[in-house]
Write a protein that holds these residues in place. Structure first.
Motif, PDB file in Angstrom:
ATOM      1  N   UNK A 142       0.728  -1.027   0.092  1.00 51.35           N
ATOM      2  CA  UNK A 142       0.054  -0.139   0.043  1.00 51.35           C
ATOM      3  C   UNK A 142       0.814   1.293   0.004  1.00 51.35           C
ATOM      4  N   UNK A 143       0.291   2.072  -0.729  1.00 50.10           N
ATOM      5  CA  UNK A 143       1.095   3.529  -0.935  1.00 50.10           C
ATOM      6  C   UNK A 143       0.862   4.231   0.646  1.00 50.10           C
ATOM      7  N   UNK A 144      -0.134   4.297   1.157  1.00 45.98           N
ATOM      8  CA  UNK A 144      -0.503   4.923   2.120  1.00 45.98           C
ATOM      9  C   UNK A 144      -1.536   4.107   3.045  1.00 45.98           C
ATOM     10  N   UNK A 145      -1.318   3.786   4.409  1.00 49.53           N
ATOM     11  CA  UNK A 145      -1.700   3.142   5.171  1.00 49.53           C
ATOM     12  C   UNK A 145      -2.738   3.994   6.133  1.00 49.53           C
ATOM     13  N   UNK A 146      -4.019   3.563   5.962  1.00 49.91           N
ATOM     14  CA  UNK A 146      -5.324   4.387   6.849  1.00 49.91           C
ATOM     15  C   UNK A 146      -5.225   3.925   8.130  1.00 49.91           C
ATOM     16  N   UNK A 147      -5.389   4.731   9.235  1.00 49.56           N
ATOM     17  CA  UNK A 147      -5.533   4.455  10.552  1.00 49.56           C
ATOM     18  C   UNK A 147      -6.878   5.358  10.985  1.00 49.56           C
ATOM     19  N   UNK A 148      -7.863   5.024  11.593  1.00 48.41           N
ATOM     20  CA  UNK A 148      -8.984   5.337  12.224  1.00 48.41           C
ATOM     21  C   UNK A 148      -8.083   6.023  13.531  1.00 48.41           C
ATOM     22  N   UNK A 173      -6.959   0.013  13.077  1.00 44.40           N
ATOM     23  CA  UNK A 173      -6.353  -0.371  11.772  1.00 44.40           C
ATOM     24  C   UNK A 173      -6.930  -1.460  10.877  1.00 44.40           C
ATOM     25  N   UNK A 174      -8.180  -1.886  11.258  1.00 40.24           N
ATOM     26  CA  UNK A 174      -9.137  -2.774  10.538  1.00 40.24           C
ATOM     27  C   UNK A 174      -9.986  -3.191  11.455  1.00 40.24           C
ATOM     28  N   UNK A 175     -10.641  -4.471  11.129  1.00 45.46           N
ATOM     29  CA  UNK A 175     -11.691  -4.787  11.782  1.00 45.46           C
ATOM     30  C   UNK A 175     -11.673  -5.815  13.098  1.00 45.46           C
ATOM     31  N   UNK A 176     -10.365  -6.231  13.033  1.00 44.60           N
ATOM     32  CA  UNK A 176      -9.919  -7.136  14.359  1.00 44.60           C
ATOM     33  C   UNK A 176      -9.299  -6.767  15.373  1.00 44.60           C
ATOM     34  N   UNK A 177      -8.596  -5.662  15.350  1.00 47.01           N
ATOM     35  CA  UNK A 177      -7.989  -4.946  16.660  1.00 47.01           C
ATOM     36  C   UNK A 177      -7.964  -3.557  16.525  1.00 47.01           C
ATOM     37  N   UNK A 178      -8.110  -3.013  17.675  1.00 52.05           N
ATOM     38  CA  UNK A 178      -8.091  -1.467  17.984  1.00 52.05           C
ATOM     39  C   UNK A 178      -7.283  -1.379  19.376  1.00 52.05           C
ATOM     40  N   UNK A 179      -6.482  -0.242  19.273  1.00 54.90           N
ATOM     41  CA  UNK A 179      -5.814  -0.019  20.424  1.00 54.90           C
ATOM     42  C   UNK A 179      -6.120   1.146  21.195  1.00 54.90           C
ATOM     43  N   UNK A 180      -6.400   0.935  22.097  1.00 48.37           N
ATOM     44  CA  UNK A 180      -6.748   2.115  23.133  1.00 48.37           C
ATOM     45  C   UNK A 180      -5.627   2.426  24.239  1.00 48.37           C
ATOM     46  N   UNK A 181      -4.931   3.554  24.250  1.00 50.71           N
ATOM     47  CA  UNK A 181      -3.664   4.059  24.779  1.00 50.71           C
ATOM     48  C   UNK A 181      -4.070   5.306  25.790  1.00 50.71           C
ATOM     49  N   UNK A 182      -3.839   4.851  27.068  1.00 47.62           N
ATOM     50  CA  UNK A 182      -4.255   5.603  28.206  1.00 47.62           C
ATOM     51  C   UNK A 182      -2.909   6.577  28.435  1.00 47.62           C
ATOM     52  N   UNK A 183      -2.811   7.474  27.694  1.00 50.92           N
ATOM     53  CA  UNK A 183      -1.666   8.485  27.840  1.00 50.92           C
ATOM     54  C   UNK A 183      -1.583   9.148  28.911  1.00 50.92           C
ATOM     55  N   UNK A 286     -12.781   5.142  16.664  1.00 48.97           N
ATOM     56  CA  UNK A 286     -11.699   4.995  15.967  1.00 48.97           C
ATOM     57  C   UNK A 286     -12.104   3.916  14.892  1.00 48.97           C
ATOM     58  N   UNK A 287     -12.720   2.890  15.133  1.00 46.55           N
ATOM     59  CA  UNK A 287     -13.167   1.877  13.959  1.00 46.55           C
ATOM     60  C   UNK A 287     -13.965   2.661  13.127  1.00 46.55           C
ATOM     61  N   UNK A 288     -15.031   3.476  13.506  1.00 43.81           N
ATOM     62  CA  UNK A 288     -15.687   4.374  12.885  1.00 43.81           C
ATOM     63  C   UNK A 288     -15.189   5.046  11.706  1.00 43.81           C
ATOM     64  N   UNK A 289     -13.865   5.834  12.440  1.00 39.02           N
ATOM     65  CA  UNK A 289     -13.235   6.682  11.414  1.00 39.02           C
ATOM     66  C   UNK A 289     -12.511   5.793  10.503  1.00 39.02           C
ATOM     67  N   UNK A 290     -12.072   4.778  10.768  1.00 35.04           N
ATOM     68  CA  UNK A 290     -11.583   3.952   9.615  1.00 35.04           C
ATOM     69  C   UNK A 290     -12.325   3.350   8.809  1.00 35.04           C
ATOM     70  N   UNK A 291     -13.561   2.870   9.158  1.00 33.77           N
ATOM     71  CA  UNK A 291     -14.758   2.202   8.198  1.00 33.77           C
ATOM     72  C   UNK A 291     -15.116   3.260   7.179  1.00 33.77           C
ATOM     73  N   UNK A 292     -15.539   4.478   7.854  1.00 37.02           N
ATOM     74  CA  UNK A 292     -16.043   5.657   6.855  1.00 37.02           C
ATOM     75  C   UNK A 292     -14.877   6.128   5.974  1.00 37.02           C
ATOM     76  N   UNK A 293     -13.579   6.009   6.330  1.00 41.07           N
ATOM     77  CA  UNK A 293     -12.645   6.194   5.317  1.00 41.07           C
ATOM     78  C   UNK A 293     -12.714   5.416   4.086  1.00 41.07           C
ATOM     79  N   UNK A 294     -12.912   4.227   4.195  1.00 45.23           N
ATOM     80  CA  UNK A 294     -13.073   3.103   3.431  1.00 45.23           C
ATOM     81  C   UNK A 294     -14.294   3.448   2.494  1.00 45.23           C
TER      82      UNK A 294
END
Length: 319
Positions: A142-148, A173-183, A286-294
């Protein structure tokens, strides 16, 4: 859509089911509710004055006619009012049958994959390392990888008191995993900073420009490679520019309802450990953002009208 369809005047329409009101009634009417409504309607119809011609016809025709008229009234009473039938129109979102019934009930959008929650420096560093490895593999094809992408912070409800720092960052970055980081507890490790500053890793979200500005204010990190879904949608959909949010885009393009309960959205994101509801809310955004981009990417490119007048003018010989 998952609704059954019916034909009306040659147009395929979704079958009417139930509504979402401004007070967000979550369940359809029960049988007991429907019987109570019919009883009220029946009393109203019985007390309503009948036209002279109707009453005369009923007397002349006897009991059979009365029963027939009653059956017809019952049949008419079961028909949907025009304001509700209008919701079956393909452009139902542009109609306003009443203030309470603003749109059809839509299935709720939820992230169904695995939520990877990290709250310490070591955990966030490890999560960023795994994410970078996955993205490096995708870079080969892929030229550019989308991340929600999305962030959360603790709001301030007092005048003069600024809101909290970015407390949570969610990346999908897809339908299988989503990272939630407690910064708020971990800070931003160097490898996560590299990911955020990589222009080839596209971060997508609604109003993402404001999110990147806040991350820079709070952590002095400049996020590169971003695309606003609202701008992306306006370019593809055409017409007057619209300020799209995640929820309105999900309803428009995915026929899904993206719930935004205030008790979670405006809750304490600086808590020591995020609740299950907070994790699901963050991951779904985050998943909604990724899905809507697609979905937006798959829309056809807007057609650009050629300037025929200018080309014709060039063909006219000069005097």
């Amino acid at each position: 859509m998952n609704h059954q369809e019916q034909h009306q005047n040659g147009v395929v329409l979704p079958q009417f089911s139930s509504f979402v009101c401004d007070w967000e009634q979550d369940e359809p009417f029960s049988e007991e509710d429907l019987r109570a409504i019919e009883a009220i309607e029946s009393r109203f119809l019985n007390n309503k004055k009948r036209p002279f011609s109707d009453s005369s016809a009923a007397k002349d025709d006897g009991d059979d006619a009365t029963s027939d008229n009653s059956a017809r009234r019952s049949h008419r009473r079961r028909r949907l009012p025009k304001s509700l039938v209008a919701l079956q129109h393909p452009n139902a979102s542009s109609l306003s049958p009443c203030q309470g019934y603003s749109r059809m009930r839509l299935p709720v959008m939820k992230f169904g994959g695995q939520i990877m929650y990290s709250r310490t420096f070591a955990d966030v560093e490890k999560a960023a390392e795994k994410l970078l490895k996955v993205l490096e593999e995708k870079k080969r094809s892929m030229v550019q990888i989308p991340l929600g992408f999305d962030i959360e912070w603790k709001p301030s409800f007092r005048s003069g008191v600024p809101p909290g720092k970015v407390a949570v960052m969610q990346i999908c970055h897809g339908t299988s995993h989503c990272h939630v980081l407690h910064l708020i507890h971990s800070g931003i490790p160097k490898n996560l900073q590299l990911l955020l500053e990589d222009p080839l890793i596209l971060k997508v979200g609604a109003g993402i420009g404001g999110d990147t500005a806040k991350v820079f204010r709070d952590y002095k990190i400049s996020i590169k490679g971003v695309e606003d879904l609202s701008f992306h949608a306006n370019r593809k959909l055409g017409g007057s520019p619209h300020h799209w949010g995640l929820a309105s885009l999900a309803e428009k393009l995915l026929s899904k309802q993206l719930k935004k309960p205030k008790k979670i959205r405006l809750g304490n994101w600086e808590t020591s450990v995020l609740s299950k509801e907070q994790l699901e809310y963050a991951a779904t955004d985050a998943f909604a953002s990724w899905h809507l981009y697609q979905a937006i990417k798959d829309l056809p490119e807007p057609q650009v009208e050629s300037n025929d007048k200018s080309s014709k003018a060039e063909d006219v010989p000069q005097q």
